[in-house]
Design a protein around this motif. Structure first.
Motif, mmCIF file in Angstrom:
data_model
loop_
_atom_site.group_PDB
_atom_site.id
_atom_site.type_symbol
_atom_site.label_atom_id
_atom_site.label_comp_id
_atom_site.label_asym_id
_atom_site.label_seq_id
_atom_site.Cartn_x
_atom_site.Cartn_y
_atom_site.Cartn_z
ATOM 1 N N GLU A 1 42.970 46.245 93.221
ATOM 2 C CA GLU A 1 43.603 45.529 92.117
ATOM 3 C C GLU A 1 44.900 44.891 92.594
ATOM 4 O O GLU A 1 45.651 45.489 93.362
ATOM 5 C CB GLU A 1 43.907 46.490 90.971
ATOM 6 N N PRO A 2 45.184 43.673 92.128
ATOM 7 C CA PRO A 2 46.447 43.030 92.495
ATOM 8 C C PRO A 2 47.629 43.836 91.960
ATOM 9 O O PRO A 2 47.567 44.396 90.865
ATOM 10 C CB PRO A 2 46.382 41.668 91.803
ATOM 11 N N THR A 3 48.673 43.914 92.763
ATOM 12 C CA THR A 3 49.871 44.632 92.346
ATOM 13 C C THR A 3 51.102 43.797 92.682
ATOM 14 O O THR A 3 51.052 42.904 93.518
ATOM 15 C CB THR A 3 49.998 45.980 93.077
ATOM 16 N N SER A 4 52.186 44.116 92.018
ATOM 17 C CA SER A 4 53.445 43.448 92.346
ATOM 18 C C SER A 4 54.301 44.340 93.223
ATOM 19 O O SER A 4 55.329 43.912 93.735
ATOM 20 C CB SER A 4 54.202 43.092 91.074
ATOM 21 N N HIS A 5 53.881 45.592 93.393
ATOM 22 C CA HIS A 5 54.641 46.534 94.205
ATOM 23 C C HIS A 5 53.673 47.561 94.778
ATOM 24 O O HIS A 5 52.688 47.909 94.138
ATOM 25 C CB HIS A 5 55.702 47.232 93.327
ATOM 26 N N VAL A 6 53.950 48.036 95.971
ATOM 27 C CA VAL A 6 53.036 48.977 96.608
ATOM 28 C C VAL A 6 53.057 50.349 95.961
ATOM 29 O O VAL A 6 52.102 51.108 96.074
ATOM 30 C CB VAL A 6 53.315 49.114 98.118
ATOM 31 N N LEU A 7 54.152 50.684 95.274
ATOM 32 C CA LEU A 7 54.244 51.969 94.598
ATOM 33 C C LEU A 7 53.976 51.788 93.113
ATOM 34 O O LEU A 7 54.300 50.752 92.537
ATOM 35 C CB LEU A 7 55.630 52.582 94.793
ATOM 36 N N ASP A 8 53.390 52.801 92.496
ATOM 37 C CA ASP A 8 53.129 52.739 91.061
ATOM 38 C C ASP A 8 54.437 53.020 90.331
ATOM 39 O O ASP A 8 54.780 54.164 90.045
ATOM 40 C CB ASP A 8 52.060 53.762 90.682
ATOM 41 N N MET A 9 55.168 51.960 90.046
ATOM 42 C CA MET A 9 56.488 52.115 89.431
ATOM 43 C C MET A 9 56.484 51.527 88.028
ATOM 44 O O MET A 9 55.817 50.543 87.753
ATOM 45 C CB MET A 9 57.556 51.413 90.268
ATOM 46 N N LYS A 10 57.246 52.150 87.194
ATOM 47 C CA LYS A 10 57.436 51.649 85.836
ATOM 48 C C LYS A 10 58.933 51.587 85.591
ATOM 49 O O LYS A 10 59.709 52.305 86.219
ATOM 50 C CB LYS A 10 56.780 52.586 84.835
ATOM 51 N N ASN A 11 59.340 50.723 84.674
ATOM 52 C CA ASN A 11 60.755 50.671 84.332
ATOM 53 C C ASN A 11 61.157 51.975 83.655
ATOM 54 O O ASN A 11 60.560 52.385 82.675
ATOM 55 C CB ASN A 11 61.038 49.501 83.380
#
Length: 96
Positions: free
Chosen positions: A51-61
């Motif tokens: 899946e496309p991501t904007s960051h390599v880590l699963d981060m949330k605000n």
């Protein structure tokens, strides 16, 4: 075969307002060609099920609770201001 020409390197240097000697242009051309070659290796990876991501880590605000805190006393703030008037910090006008 080089993926980037010396003229392209010189053009980018010119756009970035960078002074560059002929020797530096040759060196950067070789370095950038190696970087492009490495990046092209990534095209060979099978990413169909990624899946496309904007960051390599699963981060949330993560935001803290918005709470009002007591600030500094007005007198303490104003004693550090170069100029103040009627309880406000006086600054130079920027609008003519």
């Amino acid at each position: 075969m080089s993926r980037i020409s010396i003229d392209q390197v010189k053009h980018v240097a010119h756009l970035a307002r960078l002074a560059m000697t002929e020797e530096e242009a040759v060196a950067y051309t070789e370095q950038l060609d190696k970087m492009i070659s490495f990046a092209e290796l990534l095209n060979e990876l099978d990413t169909d099920h990624v899946e496309p991501t904007s960051h390599v880590l699963d981060m949330k605000n993560v935001l803290r609770e918005d709470k009002a805190n007591k600030g500094l006393p007005q007198e303490e703030v104003l004693k550090n201001a170069p100029e103040h008037q009627d309880g406000y910090i006086k600054v130079p006008s920027i609008i003519e």
